[in-house]
Design a protein around this motif. Structure first.
Motif, PDB file in Angstrom:
ATOM      1  N   TRP A 266       0.832  -1.037   0.060  1.00  0.00           N
ATOM      2  CA  TRP A 266       0.012  -0.052  -0.159  1.00  0.00           C
ATOM      3  C   TRP A 266       0.703   1.310   0.047  1.00  0.00           C
ATOM      4  CZ3 TRP A 266      -2.468  -2.669   4.611  1.00  0.00           C
ATOM      5  CH2 TRP A 266      -3.477  -3.830   4.208  1.00  0.00           C
ATOM      6  N   GLN A 267       2.114   1.126   0.601  1.00  0.00           N
ATOM      7  CA  GLN A 267       2.887   2.327   0.378  1.00  0.00           C
ATOM      8  C   GLN A 267       3.992   2.320  -0.513  1.00  0.00           C
ATOM      9  OE1 GLN A 267       4.608   3.248   4.555  1.00  0.00           O
ATOM     10  NE2 GLN A 267       3.092   1.701   5.231  1.00  0.00           N
ATOM     11  N   GLY A 268       3.697   1.603  -1.652  1.00  0.00           N
ATOM     12  CA  GLY A 268       4.285   1.532  -3.019  1.00  0.00           C
ATOM     13  C   GLY A 268       5.568   1.319  -2.902  1.00  0.00           C
ATOM     14  N   LYS A 269       6.098   0.347  -2.037  1.00  0.00           N
ATOM     15  CA  LYS A 269       7.491  -0.521  -1.908  1.00  0.00           C
ATOM     16  C   LYS A 269       7.566  -1.707  -2.992  1.00  0.00           C
ATOM     17  CE  LYS A 269       7.885   1.311   2.705  1.00  0.00           C
ATOM     18  NZ  LYS A 269       8.251   0.904   4.313  1.00  0.00           N
ATOM     19  N   SER A 270       8.698  -1.932  -3.229  1.00  0.00           N
ATOM     20  CA  SER A 270       8.892  -2.842  -4.201  1.00  0.00           C
ATOM     21  C   SER A 270       8.766  -4.506  -3.567  1.00  0.00           C
ATOM     22  CB  SER A 270      10.512  -2.993  -4.672  1.00  0.00           C
ATOM     23  OG  SER A 270      11.363  -3.053  -3.693  1.00  0.00           O
ATOM     24  N   TYR A 271       8.223  -5.292  -4.247  1.00  0.00           N
ATOM     25  CA  TYR A 271       8.163  -6.637  -4.187  1.00  0.00           C
ATOM     26  C   TYR A 271       8.118  -7.395  -5.151  1.00  0.00           C
ATOM     27  CZ  TYR A 271       3.325  -5.538  -5.816  1.00  0.00           C
ATOM     28  OH  TYR A 271       2.351  -5.330  -6.669  1.00  0.00           O
ATOM     29  N   LEU A 272       8.481  -8.815  -4.970  1.00  0.00           N
ATOM     30  CA  LEU A 272       8.803  -9.909  -5.909  1.00  0.00           C
ATOM     31  C   LEU A 272       7.674 -10.892  -5.824  1.00  0.00           C
ATOM     32  CD1 LEU A 272      10.913 -10.883  -7.976  1.00  0.00           C
ATOM     33  CD2 LEU A 272      12.200 -12.083  -6.231  1.00  0.00           C
ATOM     34  N   GLY A 273       7.230 -11.182  -6.918  1.00  0.00           N
ATOM     35  CA  GLY A 273       6.099 -12.290  -6.791  1.00  0.00           C
ATOM     36  C   GLY A 273       6.637 -13.643  -7.391  1.00  0.00           C
ATOM     37  N   ILE A 274       6.595 -14.645  -6.717  1.00  0.00           N
ATOM     38  CA  ILE A 274       7.028 -15.913  -7.144  1.00  0.00           C
ATOM     39  C   ILE A 274       5.890 -16.971  -7.546  1.00  0.00           C
ATOM     40  CG2 ILE A 274       8.478 -17.955  -6.568  1.00  0.00           C
ATOM     41  CD1 ILE A 274       9.976 -15.675  -7.331  1.00  0.00           C
ATOM     42  N   GLY A 275       5.813 -17.789  -8.489  1.00  0.00           N
ATOM     43  CA  GLY A 275       4.769 -18.707  -8.647  1.00  0.00           C
ATOM     44  C   GLY A 275       4.041 -18.132  -9.867  1.00  0.00           C
ATOM     45  N   PRO A 276       3.123 -19.327 -10.174  1.00  0.00           N
ATOM     46  CA  PRO A 276       2.051 -18.998 -11.350  1.00  0.00           C
ATOM     47  C   PRO A 276       0.941 -17.836 -10.884  1.00  0.00           C
ATOM     48  CG  PRO A 276       1.683 -21.089 -10.517  1.00  0.00           C
ATOM     49  CD  PRO A 276       2.873 -20.700  -9.958  1.00  0.00           C
ATOM     50  N   SER A 277       0.802 -16.759 -11.687  1.00  0.00           N
ATOM     51  CA  SER A 277      -0.058 -15.673 -11.429  1.00  0.00           C
ATOM     52  C   SER A 277       0.402 -14.486 -10.645  1.00  0.00           C
ATOM     53  CB  SER A 277      -1.500 -15.923 -11.033  1.00  0.00           C
ATOM     54  OG  SER A 277      -1.475 -16.161  -9.627  1.00  0.00           O
ATOM     55  N   ALA A 278       1.746 -14.849 -10.083  1.00  0.00           N
ATOM     56  CA  ALA A 278       2.043 -14.026  -9.048  1.00  0.00           C
ATOM     57  C   ALA A 278       2.527 -12.520  -9.670  1.00  0.00           C
ATOM     58  CB  ALA A 278       3.311 -14.434  -8.338  1.00  0.00           C
ATOM     59  N   HIS A 279       2.301 -11.346  -8.985  1.00  0.00           N
ATOM     60  CA  HIS A 279       2.869 -10.252  -9.457  1.00  0.00           C
ATOM     61  C   HIS A 279       3.855  -9.554  -8.914  1.00  0.00           C
ATOM     62  CE1 HIS A 279      -1.350 -10.327 -11.376  1.00  0.00           C
ATOM     63  NE2 HIS A 279      -1.128  -9.096 -12.015  1.00  0.00           N
ATOM     64  N   PHE A 281       6.727  -5.878  -8.399  1.00  0.00           N
ATOM     65  CA  PHE A 281       6.680  -4.386  -8.566  1.00  0.00           C
ATOM     66  C   PHE A 281       8.121  -4.024  -8.185  1.00  0.00           C
ATOM     67  CE2 PHE A 281       5.902  -0.191  -6.859  1.00  0.00           C
ATOM     68  CZ  PHE A 281       5.468   0.548  -8.158  1.00  0.00           C
ATOM     69  N   ASN A 282       8.632  -3.004  -9.075  1.00  0.00           N
ATOM     70  CA  ASN A 282       9.821  -2.599  -8.633  1.00  0.00           C
ATOM     71  C   ASN A 282      10.130  -1.182  -8.570  1.00  0.00           C
ATOM     72  OD1 ASN A 282      10.273  -1.505 -11.299  1.00  0.00           O
ATOM     73  ND2 ASN A 282      11.737  -3.215 -11.972  1.00  0.00           N
ATOM     74  N   GLY A 283       8.930  -0.359  -8.664  1.00  0.00           N
ATOM     75  CA  GLY A 283       9.050   0.941  -8.575  1.00  0.00           C
ATOM     76  C   GLY A 283       8.647   1.523  -9.845  1.00  0.00           C
ATOM     77  N   ASN A 284       9.031   1.041 -10.728  1.00  0.00           N
ATOM     78  CA  ASN A 284       8.964   1.546 -12.272  1.00  0.00           C
ATOM     79  C   ASN A 284       8.033   0.441 -13.230  1.00  0.00           C
ATOM     80  OD1 ASN A 284      10.404   4.007 -12.132  1.00  0.00           O
ATOM     81  ND2 ASN A 284      12.102   2.743 -11.811  1.00  0.00           N
ATOM     82  N   GLU A 285       8.287  -0.734 -12.932  1.00  0.00           N
ATOM     83  CA  GLU A 285       7.563  -1.608 -13.830  1.00  0.00           C
ATOM     84  C   GLU A 285       6.783  -2.691 -13.010  1.00  0.00           C
ATOM     85  OE1 GLU A 285      11.124  -2.407 -17.136  1.00  0.00           O
ATOM     86  OE2 GLU A 285      11.050  -3.796 -15.498  1.00  0.00           O
ATOM     87  N   ARG A 286       5.705  -3.275 -13.344  1.00  0.00           N
ATOM     88  CA  ARG A 286       4.891  -4.238 -12.844  1.00  0.00           C
ATOM     89  C   ARG A 286       4.929  -5.416 -13.766  1.00  0.00           C
ATOM     90  NH1 ARG A 286       1.777  -3.505  -8.869  1.00  0.00           N
ATOM     91  NH2 ARG A 286       1.546  -1.478  -9.264  1.00  0.00           N
ATOM     92  N   SER A 287       5.011  -6.601 -13.240  1.00  0.00           N
ATOM     93  CA  SER A 287       5.199  -7.866 -14.048  1.00  0.00           C
ATOM     94  C   SER A 287       4.306  -8.793 -13.361  1.00  0.00           C
ATOM     95  CB  SER A 287       6.426  -8.201 -14.190  1.00  0.00           C
ATOM     96  OG  SER A 287       7.072  -8.687 -12.968  1.00  0.00           O
ATOM     97  N   TRP A 288       3.993  -9.849 -14.173  1.00  0.00           N
ATOM     98  CA  TRP A 288       2.914 -10.888 -13.702  1.00  0.00           C
ATOM     99  C   TRP A 288       3.302 -12.261 -14.404  1.00  0.00           C
ATOM    100  CZ3 TRP A 288       1.499  -6.350 -16.261  1.00  0.00           C
ATOM    101  CH2 TRP A 288       1.065  -6.627 -17.310  1.00  0.00           C
ATOM    102  N   ASN A 289       3.392 -13.286 -13.554  1.00  0.00           N
ATOM    103  CA  ASN A 289       3.532 -14.451 -14.221  1.00  0.00           C
ATOM    104  C   ASN A 289       2.234 -15.267 -14.729  1.00  0.00           C
ATOM    105  OD1 ASN A 289       6.207 -14.420 -13.245  1.00  0.00           O
ATOM    106  ND2 ASN A 289       6.067 -15.884 -11.706  1.00  0.00           N
ATOM    107  N   ILE A 290       2.576 -16.195 -15.741  1.00  0.00           N
ATOM    108  CA  ILE A 290       1.402 -16.958 -16.384  1.00  0.00           C
ATOM    109  C   ILE A 290       0.465 -17.568 -15.403  1.00  0.00           C
ATOM    110  CG2 ILE A 290       2.633 -18.969 -16.611  1.00  0.00           C
ATOM    111  CD1 ILE A 290       1.587 -18.821 -19.625  1.00  0.00           C
ATOM    112  N   ARG A 291      -0.822 -17.466 -15.868  1.00  0.00           N
ATOM    113  CA  ARG A 291      -1.811 -18.099 -14.853  1.00  0.00           C
ATOM    114  C   ARG A 291      -1.882 -19.521 -15.299  1.00  0.00           C
ATOM    115  NH1 ARG A 291      -5.763 -14.792 -12.070  1.00  0.00           N
ATOM    116  NH2 ARG A 291      -7.351 -16.536 -12.484  1.00  0.00           N
ATOM    117  N   ASN A 292      -0.941 -20.380 -15.490  1.00  0.00           N
ATOM    118  CA  ASN A 292      -1.155 -21.664 -15.791  1.00  0.00           C
ATOM    119  C   ASN A 292       0.298 -22.644 -15.032  1.00  0.00           C
ATOM    120  OD1 ASN A 292      -0.276 -24.087 -17.768  1.00  0.00           O
ATOM    121  ND2 ASN A 292      -2.422 -23.514 -18.501  1.00  0.00           N
TER     122      ASN A 292
END
Length: 390
Positions: A266-279, A281-292
């Motif tokens: 909620w405070q916009g800090k970076s996080y790494l999402g591991i696993g299918p469908s996980a999101h 965020f690094n401050g400039n980019e958002r990415s998401w893994n495949i949902r399969n």
């Protein structure tokens, strides 16, 4: 600080309201756990210059994994990342899984020294449980197709509170047929277990869910917004009267028990999402893994990243900050808006917010734009009207 989220995409059965990514087949469980470990290793360069403060096992149903599997994944994080001395490590869990594991802790822990699965969890570093209670009423649980029953919910909390101080539970309000009196009883039952954190959400009807189908066919009554709002106010008033801080729209915690993992989101800090469908965020980019699951495993085994990436514009970042800020007690801080996005964004925000300030849905205090109590339930809609489109 940064956080790592690990998505465990398995469930015993499908809840009627859920549209998260999961599978009720555990056939690829071993391959999936190995793939999660490999993705953690593959992506370590993304977090080279930061400290991991939180590790969060979400799902799906992470409590379907054995203690040995969870320990393996935690060790992988420690092997490849700089982890703080006192990280928050959360396990999402369902009551039925915890009860089953508690009855035979050695089978789940692979550790004959553990007399309790909760002791085994603590031994491997898990220090926070997030338990999906949803309701203490049998009819609600059946309507939602939860795998546990009322007795399971109560037994689970009786056991969990013997071993963990830091426990959060989920509760759902606005369930068709649930009265305000029943909802108040739900909240009071939760309080009776001295739980220090409660996450509570309105039942929402998502497309392509069983709940949507049942409502469309007239099998279940539709969700009533007025009833949901009334129960939200009951929740807010009751928890505040018992010393809880309403620090985010759907989250209430006693002092010192806010979710560190979610607060970072909620405070916009970076996080790494591991696993299918996980999101991520690094401050400039958002990415998401495949949902399969199968495609995710195949890609990771081949040494490829099964993800899509979106580069966020200044306007995207501003819109996300307004959305998350208005949901929290930290609000939207005007100096932050100016330093991150520019003076014109502040001017636009104040211009758009003026109508809601006049309606006493928003107010400004100490340079922070906040929602009033009257505006809380409407905060997402209000935030959307403050977005910039270009």
């Amino acid at each position: 600080m940064s956080g790592i989220y690990i998505h465990i995409p398995f469930c015993k059965q499908a809840c009627h309201y859920c549209d998260f990514h999961f599978s009720t087949s555990l056939k690829k469980r071993d391959e999936l756990v190995k793939a999660l470990a490999k993705e953690l290793e593959m992506r370590k360069s993304e977090f080279q210059n930061t400290t991991v403060e939180t590790i969060y096992f979400g799902g799906g149903t992470p409590s379907l994994l054995s203690v040995k599997e969870l320990e393996f994944l935690i060790q992988q994080v420690y092997s490849h990342y700089n982890v703080s001395e006192a990280p928050e490590i959360t396990l999402e869990a369902n009551p039925d899984d915890l009860i089953e594991a508690q009855r035979s802790p050695q089978a789940h822990a692979n550790d004959h020294s553990s007399k309790s699965v909760f002791q085994a969890y603590r031994r491997i570093g898990i220090n926070r449980l997030s338990i999906g209670i949803q309701s203490f009423f049998e009819e609600d649980l059946k309507l939602m197709n939860r795998a546990h029953n009322t007795k399971d919910a109560k037994t689970c909390l009786e056991e969990a509170t013997r071993y963990f101080d830091n426990i959060s539970i989920d509760l759902i309000y606005g369930i068709p047929g649930s009265s305000n009196a029943q909802w108040l009883e739900n909240v009071n039952l939760a309080l009776s277990y001295k739980i220090p954190h409660i996450s509570s959400y309105a039942l929402t009807v998502e497309p392509k869910t069983a709940l949507k189908t049942f409502i469309d066919k007239g099998i279940i009554s539709n969700v009533d917004d007025a009833s949901a709002e009334a129960q939200f106010q009951i929740l807010v008033n009751t928890l505040k009267a018992h010393g809880f801080i309403h620090y985010e729209l759907s989250n209430f915690g006693r002092e010192g028990f806010f979710s560190r993992n979610n607060s970072a989101y909620w405070q916009g800090k970076s996080y790494l999402g591991i696993g299918p469908s996980a999101h991520s965020f690094n401050g400039n980019e958002r990415s998401w893994n495949i949902r399969n699951n199968s495609k995710y495993i195949a890609a990771i085994e081949a040494g490829k990243f099964p993800k899509e990436t979106e580069v966020l514009s200044i306007t995207d970042k501003y819109n996300e900050y307004v959305m998350t800020g208005l949901r929290t007690i930290w609000g939207v801080y005007m100096p932050h808006v100016v330093s991150r996005y520019g003076e014109d964004y502040k001017s636009y925000l104040l211009e758009q917010a003026d109508t809601y300030i006049q309606q006493q849905l928003l107010y400004i205090e100490n340079e922070r734009l906040m929602v009033t109590k009257k505006g809380q339930f409407l905060s997402d809609g209000i935030a959307a009207s403050l977005f910039r489109l270009n």
